[in-house]
Design a protein around this motif. Structure first.
Motif, PDB file in Angstrom:
ATOM      1  N   UNK A   1      41.805  85.408  49.677  1.00 25.04           N
ATOM      2  CA  UNK A   1      41.594  84.529  48.529  1.00 25.04           C
ATOM      3  C   UNK A   1      42.095  83.122  48.795  1.00 25.04           C
ATOM      4  N   UNK A   2      43.126  83.001  49.650  1.00 30.21           N
ATOM      5  CA  UNK A   2      43.680  81.676  49.916  1.00 30.21           C
ATOM      6  C   UNK A   2      42.809  80.850  50.849  1.00 30.21           C
TER       7      UNK A   2
ATOM      8  N   UNK B   1      33.134  81.344  55.616  1.00 24.51           N
ATOM      9  CA  UNK B   1      33.163  81.291  57.085  1.00 24.51           C
ATOM     10  C   UNK B   1      34.565  81.600  57.602  1.00 24.51           C
ATOM     11  N   UNK B   2      35.572  81.054  56.937  1.00 21.42           N
ATOM     12  CA  UNK B   2      36.947  81.329  57.366  1.00 21.42           C
ATOM     13  C   UNK B   2      37.301  82.803  57.151  1.00 21.42           C
TER      14      UNK B   2
ATOM     15  N   UNK C   1      38.855  88.177  63.876  1.00 20.08           N
ATOM     16  CA  UNK C   1      40.127  88.166  64.606  1.00 20.08           C
ATOM     17  C   UNK C   1      40.828  89.513  64.486  1.00 20.08           C
ATOM     18  N   UNK C   2      40.916  90.031  63.273  1.00 19.05           N
ATOM     19  CA  UNK C   2      41.631  91.281  63.060  1.00 19.05           C
ATOM     20  C   UNK C   2      40.898  92.460  63.691  1.00 19.05           C
ATOM     21  N   UNK C   3      39.589  92.481  63.592  1.00 19.60           N
ATOM     22  CA  UNK C   3      38.833  93.603  64.148  1.00 19.60           C
ATOM     23  C   UNK C   3      38.868  93.598  65.674  1.00 19.60           C
ATOM     24  N   UNK C   4      38.725  92.431  66.279  1.00 14.70           N
ATOM     25  CA  UNK C   4      38.792  92.355  67.731  1.00 14.70           C
ATOM     26  C   UNK C   4      40.180  92.747  68.237  1.00 14.70           C
ATOM     27  N   UNK C   5      41.198  92.331  67.516  1.00 18.14           N
ATOM     28  CA  UNK C   5      42.564  92.702  67.918  1.00 18.14           C
ATOM     29  C   UNK C   5      42.787  94.201  67.783  1.00 18.14           C
TER      30      UNK C   5
ATOM     31  N   UNK D   1      37.857  76.878  65.219  1.00 13.90           N
ATOM     32  CA  UNK D   1      38.612  75.693  65.615  1.00 13.90           C
ATOM     33  C   UNK D   1      40.097  76.034  65.705  1.00 13.90           C
ATOM     34  N   UNK D   2      40.823  75.176  66.422  1.00  9.67           N
ATOM     35  CA  UNK D   2      42.257  75.453  66.573  1.00  9.67           C
ATOM     36  C   UNK D   2      42.979  75.352  65.229  1.00  9.67           C
ATOM     37  N   UNK D   3      42.568  74.424  64.378  1.00 11.78           N
ATOM     38  CA  UNK D   3      43.235  74.264  63.084  1.00 11.78           C
ATOM     39  C   UNK D   3      43.097  75.525  62.237  1.00 11.78           C
ATOM     40  N   UNK D   4      41.894  76.090  62.209  1.00 12.65           N
ATOM     41  CA  UNK D   4      41.675  77.311  61.423  1.00 12.65           C
ATOM     42  C   UNK D   4      42.440  78.484  62.029  1.00 12.65           C
TER      43      UNK D   4
END
Length: 1317
Positions: free
Chosen positions: A743-744, A749-750, A757-761, A781-784
């Motif tokens: 929610x945050x 897209x984010x 990220x979580x699934x690949x990890x 991106x690096x910021x995200x």
């Protein structure tokens, strides 16, 4: 006999016709049958015969009577035959049964006889071996007896010649004595002080010259050859190790009381025992460069990232590190301020690019990176200057402030933008190599060997034949750090008592089981207890292992046992060949544990957290069931639901649910850290929630506190409390956390990227790095990514381990699988296929890293694609990477999954190598090919395929001799490995020749005192020991041991100086806080460490700081201050500042006389070294009472007949001799001689040296006969000792720890006439 029908013959039968003699009607002629036929055939023949003989047909009455008689006779015959058959059958059955019984009996007897035969054969073999051993011992004894007899005759002859020439020799010596006294008087008249410049201040290996007027004379007999007839007066002293050793393994009574300059393993072991909570940047496997820039310097940053960042990444990748550039765009809003601060804390190096202005939005970031730098990390400020332009006040002010910061570098550049970026790159590269990765030591070592760069020495040689994976060790240190992180104590004191009772309980004792539910705090409890053990009982060796996710590398049983064994070796300072075969490793670990624990002075604690996650734990951890060594204690933690049934009988410490008070304190602590205050109404809700059964878990309470602390308003807190009250377990609370993070996020897209990220990890083997995630998700991106990782890390979802992002807790992993992978295996397969494509692309680019070797085979295994798995394993560099890092069991399991036997596996590798060899061109590729052949040979040797291992090792040797040089160090490496195979194959002759060649090459390449030379010497010694050549083996082992001692002193640690160096840096950081006794002790240990590295100036700084802090905290008269004074005195003595050392020793002695008992070992230590210093300075009158006090202390501590008392008596006697008090020295020598003879026997070296001293004393007293007799006994002892050690006698260690070495202060030729020298 019989009826007429029985005589009827077949048609056409020929016989004699007999007429009827009664001539009655119906009479007939009969033919006598030639042979009797069966009854049925007889009847048929009768019918036919009657019909043909008489045309009228049958004769009625005659046939009837004949048939009835025939039937009766047949029946009778049948019954008779039937009875006979029954009798025959029964008798045969009985015979068969009897034979079967006999067979069974004979079979039983045969088995018994076979067993007896085997037992007799074993007994025979045992007796035969004993006979051979006895014969060998007999022959050796006979040889020794013959040698002794020969030497005895030789001594007799020499002594006879000596007696005949005694008077002449005495006259010569007396003339030499008078000449020397005259020279001495002339020197003293000129004001020159004469003393022994080589005299040691340490009594661990001290030998003194002691005589009266002719103190420095030697009794030289020309008839005795080159060996002097009388040695110098010996001062025998010991390394005094009293009860203080139980409190600290490094320094309670001074660093040099317990640590020798040539053998300082105790100091290193003590520092390795200290496991402080290191900052993440110090131990992370990622080199993080944080870039800050203004809009004016964006061009330099772009050039640096595009042109130079890939070069740094490639270098770090080659060193098995990740490289990450952290850069937030200038226009990034303030919402990322917390993320920026977190990234600065994690960064290894920060670089600021400035030109003319500094925006106010960057001020706080610059201050955080440069001015608030408590850990002293490297910092670089790049300032571009231009003629005619002046920087703003903010820029100039920041530069002035940075000038005062430690480890901050300022580059003022006036050239072009390209040159400026290059200058930044040069500094960053140097900092990474020297300060972050600590590679300057490796470069220095390589310069000692060759100028060919890093191609000279295989990197695994650092550990000898032991294959070590630094990532496994690093992962465990980070796991320990993360497990021990807690905002408050959770009432674990009651559990500490139970754990301490386990350590103190008498052996044998089974492992202690720490059980509890998921998230109950087992890891936290064990990590906190480990810290307490290391703090309060530093003499206890603590080995721990934290098991992570199931099926990860940390759960591999063979890797766990190998790591524990290597840690034991590390602390016992021994490196021995260690099998990599998982089956043998599991069998041999108990023997290694027993062997290495016997060499450890204190207790050994083995702690394994989450042991139930280990693959097939009950099968592979059978050693836990066996009785443990007496000084070993084991603690394991398990989930109460998955604990194996057999382990439930062990003593169990069950963690109770947290009470409401602890839950509330934990949540309040989290809120106070985030500066969040609750209203009274919210506190009531929280109080109610704390009393619920779901909040009794430590993990649940911690998550709840993080959720509340992350709330930005009171309304959010109310909503969180309402939602949390509906969560029934930790997984459901994790789902709530995951939803709140989603929610945050600002866009779908984010959210999709977070899911990726979580699934690949979750589907990876050991986790993924940030760089890998950005390459897997190009739109990320690096910021995200930084923002997502910050949020997930903050909420206990993800953490760092060995530079990889992985799940913090098992419940977080389960939450991701339930939320994002509920579709089943299709989702799993899709993400797994994405990882496979990524790492396969790396392989196709010939970019084989430890990451691709770790992940790709495991992913193929999980996918079940055997064909691709086999193709991956036959990529020789993948298998080489796994093997060299010690993942032998993992590599073997992959081949077993493919159904390949050892021989077929070897054939596959051979074929792949042949194909690879066809495409090899150039020196570099041939060297790489030789490495592959060597790795294959070692792999086959570990598999037990010795005959097949010879060929690849020989091929590796041939390639290296051709491509490099026959005398290159890598050729020695090939010879060493090839010899190891021959040793296992029992072909000792071949192995000896190869080892000697390798030794010769190593000595030529490295010098005679290099650790690799010691490695070859050790290998040869082991070979000689297997051949029962014990004298040669002992000689080589002593030589190797001396080399290793020097190497340890030079490098700091057998397992890598960089580790010790980083720990020393962290200890320095720990002492920057407030004054405490613990910090003062740490400063003292650092002083010891730098002293042992021969860095005396730095050592003095730390020892002075320790003394000043102790005087402030404890007072100037505390015994700890005496310790620091002792250390400073020893340091000044080393620097030859004797007056300062004398003053410090006297201050320490005064403190200890007041504070300690008269017989305290610490007091004895100070007395001993001050007495040695007095004697060195010629203050003999001051030294005498101290030596007498040393005798009294040792008598009170050890008893009047202890060898250490004899040592103190000899020292006092030597002092009396120097003062020309012969009458007082003589009874001391005689008493010491009696103690040595009673303790060690009449042939001990200590007895021989004391006899030499007595001989000198008798000679000085004019009793030449007694002197000759004493000298004869001393020489017999010395020569017997030389025969036993196979060469020149080295230092000898008695059971009391006393150490003896012979060192003459002057050359014996000094007293020979000039023509005899």
């Amino acid at each position: 006999m019989g009826t007429a029908s029985s005589l009827v013959s077949p048609i056409g039968a020929v016989g004699e016709v007999i007429e009827d003699t009664y001539e009655g009607g119906g009479g007939e002629a009969c033919e006598i049958p030639v042979e009797v036929k069966p009854k049925a055939r007889l009847l048929r023949s009768s019918f036919r015969r009657v019909g043909t003989s008489r045309p009228g047909g049958l004769i009625g009455a005659s046939f009837k009577s004949t048939a009835s008689v025939q039937e009766l006779e047949c029946m009778a015959e049948y019954e008779r035959l039937k009875k006979e058959y029954e009798i025959f059958r029964i008798s045969k059955n009985n015979e068969v049964a009897s034979m079967m019984k006999k067979e069974a009996k004979l079979d039983k007897e045969n088995k018994r006889l076979r067993a007896e035969l085997q037992a007799l054969q074993k007994t025979y073999q045992k007796i035969l071996r004993e006979k051979e051993s006895a014969l060998e011992a007999k022959y050796q004894a006979m040889e020794r007896a013959a040698t002794f007899e020969h030497d005895r005759d030789k001594v007799k002859r020499q002594f006879k010649i000596f007696r005949e020439t005694k008077e002449n020799e005495i006259q010569d010596l007396l003339r030499a004595k008078r000449e020397l006294e005259a020279k001495l008087q002339r020197l003293q008249a000129q004001g020159i002080q004469v003393f022994d410049p080589e005299e040691s201040d340490s009594d661990d290996s001290c030998t003194e010259v002691a005589a009266t007027g002719a103190q420095t004379e030697y009794w030289i007999g020309g008839a005795l050859g080159s060996e002097l007839s009388m040695g110098s007066m010996m001062q025998l002293q010991q390394s005094f190790r009293g009860p203080e050793f139980a409190h600290s393994s490094i320094d309670v009574e001074g660093p040099f009381a317990n640590v020798n300059r040539d053998d300082w393993d105790a100091a290193v072991a003590s520092l390795l025992q200290v496991t402080p909570l290191f900052s993440h940047s110090l131990w992370s496997n990622t080199v993080r460069v944080y870039l800050i820039n203004t809009g004016e310097t964006q061009t330099e940053v772009d050039i640096f990232m595009q042109k130079y960042s890939p070069k740094l990444q490639k270098y770090c990748e080659r060193m098995e590190y990740f490289f990450q550039v952290v850069h937030f765009p200038v226009e990034t809003d303030n919402s990322f301020q917390a993320v920026r601060k977190w990234e600065i804390e994690k960064s290894s190096l920060a670089v600021l690019f400035l030109h003319l202005t500094l925006p106010s939005c960057l001020l706080e970031e610059c201050e955080e990176a440069f001015l608030k730098n408590p850990e002293g990390k490297p910092r670089l400020l790049y300032h571009r200057l231009e003629e005619g332009q002046v920087s703003s006040d903010a820029v100039q002010q920041l530069i002035e402030q940075v000038r005062c910061v430690n480890k901050a570098k300022i580059i003022s550049h006036t050239g072009g933008l390209e040159e400026g970026a290059c200058e930044v790159y040069n500094y960053v590269e140097k900092t990474i190599k020297e300060d972050i990765l600590g590679c300057e030591i490796t470069q220095l070592e390589r310069k000692d060997v060759t100028d060919h760069g890093d191609s000279s020495v295989p990197e695994e040689e650092i550990f000898g034949d032991v294959l070590w994976d630094a990532h496994d060790e690093q992962e465990q240190m980070e796991a320990f750090q993360q497990a021990s992180n807690s905002t408050c104590e959770l009432g674990f004191e009651k559990y500490y008592v139970r754990l301490n009772d386990l350590v103190a309980a008498p052996a044998p004792i089974p492992p202690l089981l720490v059980s509890g539910g998921p998230g109950s705090g087992k890891s936290l409890l064990l990590s906190k207890w480990i810290q307490l053990q290391q703090k309060h009982t530093p003499n206890t060796l603590v080995l721990y292992h934290f098991v992570g996710k199931p099926m990860s590398s940390s759960s591999e049983p063979a890797l766990i046992l190998k790591r524990l064994t290597l840690k034991l070796m590390q602390h016992s300072w021994s490196v021995s060949p260690l099998t990599l075969d998982p089956t043998k490793l599991l069998e041999e670990f108990p023997r290694w544990l027993e062997k290495l624990s016997a060499h450890h002075q204190g207790s050994i604690l083995i702690i394994i957290d989450s042991i139930d996650r280990i693959q097939q734990a009950e099968k592979h951890m059978k050693w836990l069931i066996d009785p443990l060594p007496v000084n070993v204690r084991v603690v394991v933690s398990v989930n109460v639901e998955t604990c194996p049934q057999a382990w439930r009988l062990w003593p169990t410490l069950h963690l109770d649910p947290l009470n409401a008070k602890d839950v509330k304190s934990l949540i309040n602590e989290e809120c106070s850290c985030a500066e969040v205050k609750l209203t009274k109404e919210q506190e009531k809700k929280l109080e109610k929630l704390c009393h619920s059964s779901t909040a009794c878990s430590a993990l649940y309470s911690s998550l709840l506190g993080r959720m509340i602390a992350s709330a930005q308003s009171a309304e959010n807190i109310d909503a969180i409390l309402q939602k949390c009250s509906q969560c029934q377990d930790t997984v459901s609370l994790y789902k709530l956390v995951l939803g709140s993070i989603q929610e945050s996020l600002e866009s779908d897209r984010d959210r999709t990227l977070m899911k990726e990220i979580l699934c690949l990890t979750s589907v990876s083997h050991n986790g993924l790095s940030e760089l890998e995630l950005m390459e897997l998700c190009p739109e990320l991106s690096w910021t995200v990514l930084a923002s997502l990782v910050y949020s997930l890390h903050k909420m206990c979802f993800l953490t760092y381990g060995c530079g990889l992002l992985k799940f913090r807790h098992l419940q977080a992993w389960e939450t991701v699988r339930l939320e994002y992978m509920e579709e089943g295996q299709c989702t799993f397969a899709a993400y797994r296929e994405k990882l496979i494509d990524y790492f396969t692309t790396q392989l196709s680019q010939e970019r084989v890293t430890w990451r691709s070797a770790d992940e790709l085979p495991w992913l193929f295994q999980q996918q079940g694609d055997k064909q691709k798995l086999q193709k991956c394993l036959l990529n020789l560099f993948v298998s080489q990477n796994l093997y060299k890092r010690g993942h032998f069991a993992e590599l073997l399991s992959y081949w077993q999954l493919l159904g390949k036997e050892k021989s077929s596996m070897a054939a596959e590798y051979f074929n792949s190598l042949k194909l690879y060899e066809k495409n090899c061109e150039g020196e570099a590729s041939m060297i790489s090919l030789a490495d592959l052949y060597e790795t294959l040979g070692r792999f086959l040797k570990d598999l037990g395929l010795l005959s097949q291992a010879i060929a690849p090792l020989q091929r590796s040797l041939e390639i290296r001799e051709t491509a490099l040089d026959p005398d290159h160090p890598r050729v020695a490496q090939s010879l060493h490995q090839l010899a190891g195979v021959y040793v296992q194959w029992k072909k000792f002759g071949n192995a000896e020749q190869l080892y000697k060649q390798a030794l010769e090459i190593s000595e030529n390449a490295y010098g005679t005192e290099h650790p690799r030379v010691a490695r070859e010497l050790d290998a040869l010694a082991t070979l000689y020991q297997k051949q029962n050549k014990y004298e040669q083996a002992e000689h080589l082992r002593k030589k190797s041991f001396k080399i290793q001692q020097k190497a340890v002193r030079r490098k700091g640690s057998l397992y890598g100086f960089a580790l010790l160096r980083q720990r020393a840096l962290q200890l320095e950081e720990l002492t920057l806080g407030k004054d405490t006794s613990d910090n003062a002790r740490t400063l003292n240990e650092l002083g010891v460490l730098y002293y042992l590295q021969n860095n005396l100036e730095t050592a003095e700084l730390f020892l002075k700081r320790s003394l000043e802090m102790r005087e402030r905290v404890l007072g100037p008269d505390h015994p700890d201050c005496a310790q620091s004074l002792n250390n400073l005195a020893a340091l000044n003595n080393e620097k030859k500042h004797y007056e300062k050392a004398e003053e410090l020793y006297e201050r320490a002695l005064n403190i200890r006389k007041r504070a300690l008992a008269p017989d305290h070992p610490s007091l004895a230590y100070t007395v001993k070294h001050l007495a040695i210093l007095y004697k060195k300075l010629g203050k003999l009158d001051k030294a005498v009472p101290l030596y007498e006090l040393a005798v009294e202390i040792r008598q009170k501590s050890f008893g009047p007949k202890h060898p250490s008392v004899a040592t103190a008596l000899v020292n006092l006697a030597v002092l009396y001799c120097q003062m020309k008090k012969h009458s007082e020295a003589l009874p001391l020598y005689e008493r010491a001689l009696k103690i040595y003879e009673d303790s060690f026997g009449r042939m001990h070296p200590r007895v021989g040296e004391t006899l030499k001293n007595l001989a000198v004393l008798s000679y000085e007293g004019g009793d030449f006969e007694k002197a000759a007799e004493l000298y004869k006994r001393a020489m017999e002892i010395k020569e017997a000792e030389t025969l036993l050690t196979g060469g020149k006698a080295a230092s000898h260690h008695s059971s009391s720890g006393d150490t003896l070495s012979l060192k003459s202060a002057f050359s014996p030729n000094t007293f020979l006439p000039h023509g005899q020298r």
